[in-house]
Design an enzyme around this catalytic site. Structure first.
Site, PDB file in Angstrom:
ATOM      1  N   LYS A 179       0.832  -1.181   0.000  1.00  0.00           N
ATOM      2  CA  LYS A 179       0.000   0.000   0.000  1.00  0.00           C
ATOM      3  C   LYS A 179       0.883   1.254   0.000  1.00  0.00           C
ATOM      4  CE  LYS A 179      -0.944   1.036   4.803  1.00  0.00           C
ATOM      5  NZ  LYS A 179       0.060   2.006   4.930  1.00  0.00           N
ATOM      6  N   ASP A 208      -1.650  -6.238   2.863  1.00  0.00           N
ATOM      7  CA  ASP A 208      -2.144  -5.471   4.007  1.00  0.00           C
ATOM      8  C   ASP A 208      -1.587  -6.221   5.200  1.00  0.00           C
ATOM      9  OD1 ASP A 208      -3.568  -4.669   6.285  1.00  0.00           O
ATOM     10  OD2 ASP A 208      -5.183  -3.898   5.040  1.00  0.00           O
ATOM     11  N   HIS A 209      -0.504  -5.679   5.796  1.00  0.00           N
ATOM     12  CA  HIS A 209       0.234  -6.527   6.745  1.00  0.00           C
ATOM     13  C   HIS A 209      -0.602  -6.886   7.983  1.00  0.00           C
ATOM     14  CE1 HIS A 209       1.234  -2.791   8.888  1.00  0.00           C
ATOM     15  NE2 HIS A 209       1.643  -3.527   9.894  1.00  0.00           N
ATOM     16  N   HIS A 271      -6.115  -1.232   6.970  1.00  0.00           N
ATOM     17  CA  HIS A 271      -6.085  -2.083   8.167  1.00  0.00           C
ATOM     18  C   HIS A 271      -7.431  -2.082   8.927  1.00  0.00           C
ATOM     19  CE1 HIS A 271      -1.983  -1.866   7.133  1.00  0.00           C
ATOM     20  NE2 HIS A 271      -1.605  -0.900   7.928  1.00  0.00           N
TER      21      HIS A 271
HETATM   22  C1  BG6 Z   1       1.524   1.066   8.376  1.00  0.00           C
HETATM   23  C2  BG6 Z   1       1.311   2.554   8.373  1.00  0.00           C
HETATM   24  O1  BG6 Z   1       0.683   0.458   7.421  1.00  0.00           O
HETATM   25  O2  BG6 Z   1       1.236   0.536   9.648  1.00  0.00           O
HETATM   26  C3  BG6 Z   1       2.120   3.218   9.452  1.00  0.00           C
HETATM   27  O3  BG6 Z   1       1.674   3.092   7.117  1.00  0.00           O
HETATM   28  C4  BG6 Z   1       1.904   2.554  10.795  1.00  0.00           C
HETATM   29  O4  BG6 Z   1       1.821   4.614   9.544  1.00  0.00           O
HETATM   30  C5  BG6 Z   1       2.073   1.042  10.663  1.00  0.00           C
HETATM   31  O5  BG6 Z   1       2.850   3.078  11.714  1.00  0.00           O
HETATM   32  C6  BG6 Z   1       1.724   0.340  11.972  1.00  0.00           C
HETATM   33  O6  BG6 Z   1       1.965  -1.039  11.852  1.00  0.00           O
HETATM   34  P1  BG6 Z   1       2.031  -1.957  13.134  1.00  0.00           P
HETATM   35  O7  BG6 Z   1       2.185  -3.334  12.593  1.00  0.00           O
HETATM   36  O8  BG6 Z   1       3.206  -1.479  13.928  1.00  0.00           O
HETATM   37  O9  BG6 Z   1       0.746  -1.740  13.875  1.00  0.00           O
END
Ligand code: BG6
Length: 517
Positions: A179, A208-209, A271
């Site tokens: 993304k 979308d991790h 997310h």
């Molecule tokens: C990313 C965003 O997708 O997710 C970031 O672009 C955010 O802004 C990050 O900090 C947070 O990921 P996680 O896995 O640490 O909750």
């Protein structure tokens, strides 16, 4: 999602939660390589390269796996190997082991070039061919685009012109894209047209991790493998749902990406709407990609926006102050941010879902930077019991029952219910019952990127949103961001708090309050 050892690949791979042959054998990716664009970026250094190393360490990549970095640096293969070594020794989850690194190192290659440099793509074609010959990668190659979307057209047309996108003799080629998938519906469609000029839809893996996180997959397990929850999971019993993604960090060095994008586009479009879809969707017929995605799409199509966007959304921007004993700068004074930026660093909104299951149950979403602490959770808050046969003073402290899925940190599930306070009176007060991953399982959760990279190499698509989901999410968000841009500048909030006053007022109008996670 894992399935039986004799796996099918592609959109209709068998369902892991239903397949009786599944013995939880770890699946190992077949012969393959990955070419990474954007390999010197933060994401690659902190997440992607460590995930590849961790998969190697866990024995889930073939010993001959190839990893090709592509970038402007004038690096030899050895320079690249040193860069990878540094990245994985600093960020790997499973700990650095020289022999594991040596295995990975054998397949590391680097190609120097800019994205518009046709000669560099010719070199890349040679390198990929060399991997096929010397490391038996079998013609199976993934192209990971961890680059800004405006660079997509150039890289994708280079891949197409050089023929790197086309697979022969039963081998595969895949594109992995990070993304942002556009910044609104129109740009998402335009981006997809570009992607699908070079790769067929089933060859495209959108990351979308959040979908790679154990706790997010656990929403499905919790809902659909238990008898306990699903009978209550509807408008008869649920009062409302709160989905929170709070971060305590600011935007750090990401001004270039973040400014003009803001919280809603950065994390709600993807997310949080994915979390909403998994929480609200009907049980899929199977957990194959096509069935799972269809159910998520049904929910996203049924999302309705509040009529009055001014009172049912909130937009904020952090000012300066103190957080965790440290003085922190206002957003407008972060490096690279224009002093008059109206980008939001906090966003909240009420969404409704027009289905029989959810009619009248608001879903409140909020996300932001520099909030009270780092926490992501989904709280399903139940209606009060219809009748309490106790004196009202005895139940004065009783709140609403809730099931809270703690996505991170401190992963697990909490149930809140009323219990008698010890003593002679019938006083009832809220208590919580906790399931914590750390206490119940000895296995440590893999990083989201380990799971997603492995699934992609296995050709297993359920955890990757398809284009339709991306478009439906933008359709939900576009009217809100348009309204904001024309009518609503972000309200200030202090670091370490839970967002601007408007976020609290938004819930108060509905007679509710945000949970204090
Ligand atoms: C990313 C965003 O997708 O997710 C970031 O672009 C955010 O802004 C990050 O900090 C947070 O990921 P996680 O896995 O640490 O909750």
């Amino acid at each position: 999602m894992t399935d039986s050892p004799t796996r099918q690949t592609g959109a209709d791979a068998p369902n892991p939660l239903r397949d009786p042959r599944d013995r939880r054998l770890p699946l190992i990716a077949g012969p393959s390589s990955m070419v990474m664009f954007g390999v010197t970026g933060d994401l690659a250094r902190k997440k992607l390269l460590p995930a590849i190393y961790d998969l190697t360490h866990r024995g889930l990549l073939p010993p001959s796996f190839g990893l090709v970095g592509f970038g402007r640096r004038d690096w030899s293969h050895d320079d690249f190997a040193e860069y990878v070594r540094k990245s994985v020794s600093e960020h790997s989850r499973t700990g650095f082991d020289e022999s594991v690194f040596e295995q990975l190192r054998g397949g590391l290659r680097f190609v120097t070039g800019t994205f518009d440099d046709t000669a560099a793509f010719e070199t890349l074609t040679e390198v990929v061919g060399e991997l096929d010959r010397t490391r038996s990668t079998g013609g199976n190659h993934a192209f990971y685009l961890s680059i800004p979307p405006d660079a997509f057209p150039t890289v994708l047309s280079q891949l197409a012109d050089s023929g790197l996108n086309s697979a022969e003799n039963g081998s595969w080629r895949r594109a992995v894209i990070e993304k942002p998938f556009g910044h609104d519906l129109a740009s998402a469609r335009a981006l997809n047209d570009v992607v699908e000029k070079a790769f067929r839809p089933e060859e495209v893996f959108r990351i979308d991790h959040y979908l790679g996180k154990e706790t997010v997959q656990n929403i499905l397990a919790l809902r659909f493998s238990n008898q306990l929850y699903e009978p209550l999971w509807n408008a008869n019993y649920v009062d409302h749902v709160q989905i929170t993604m709070a971060e305590d960090i600011g935007i750090g060095s990401r001004a270039g990406y973040y400014d003009g994008i803001g919280t809603a586009r950065d994390v709600i479009q993807n997310h949080l709407l994915q979390l909403l879809a998994l929480t609200a969707m009907e049980e899929p017929v199977t957990f194959r990609a096509s069935d799972l995605r269809a159910e998520k799409e049904k929910v996203l199509s049924a999302v309705e926006l509040p009529e009055d966007l001014a009172s049912h959304t909130s937009r904020g921007q952090y000012v300066g102050g103190w957080q965790g004993g440290e003085e922190v700068r206002p957003y407008l004074e972060e490096d690279g941010i224009p002093a008059d930026s109206t980008t939001e660093t906090f966003a909240a909104m009420r969404l409704d879902i027009a289905t029989r299951r959810w009619a009248g149950v608001p879903f409140y979403l909020r996300a932001g930077k520099r909030l009270g602490r780092r926490v992501t959770e989904i709280a399903v808050v139940f209606k009060q019991a219809p009748f309490l046969p106790f004196r009202s003073t005895d139940t004065a402290d009783l709140g609403q029952n809730a099931i809270v899925i703690r996505v991170q940190p401190d992963e697990g599930v909490t149930m809140r219910f009323g219990s008698k306070v010890p003593g002679t009176q019938m006083e009832v007060r809220d208590v919580t019952m906790d399931f914590a991953y750390g206490m119940n399982f000895t296995e440590e959760s893999p990083e989201a990127y380990e799971r997603l990279i492995l699934d992609m190499l296995l050709g297993d698509p359920p955890l990757f949103p398809r284009q339709k989901e991306v478009e439906l999410s933008w359709k939900i968000l576009d009217p809100i961001t348009e309204y904001w841009e024309q009518n609503l500048d972000p309200a200030p909030y202090r670091p370490g708090t839970w967002g601007p006053d408007t976020a609290h007022e938004m819930l108060a109008r509905d007679g509710r309050t945000w949970r204090r996670p």
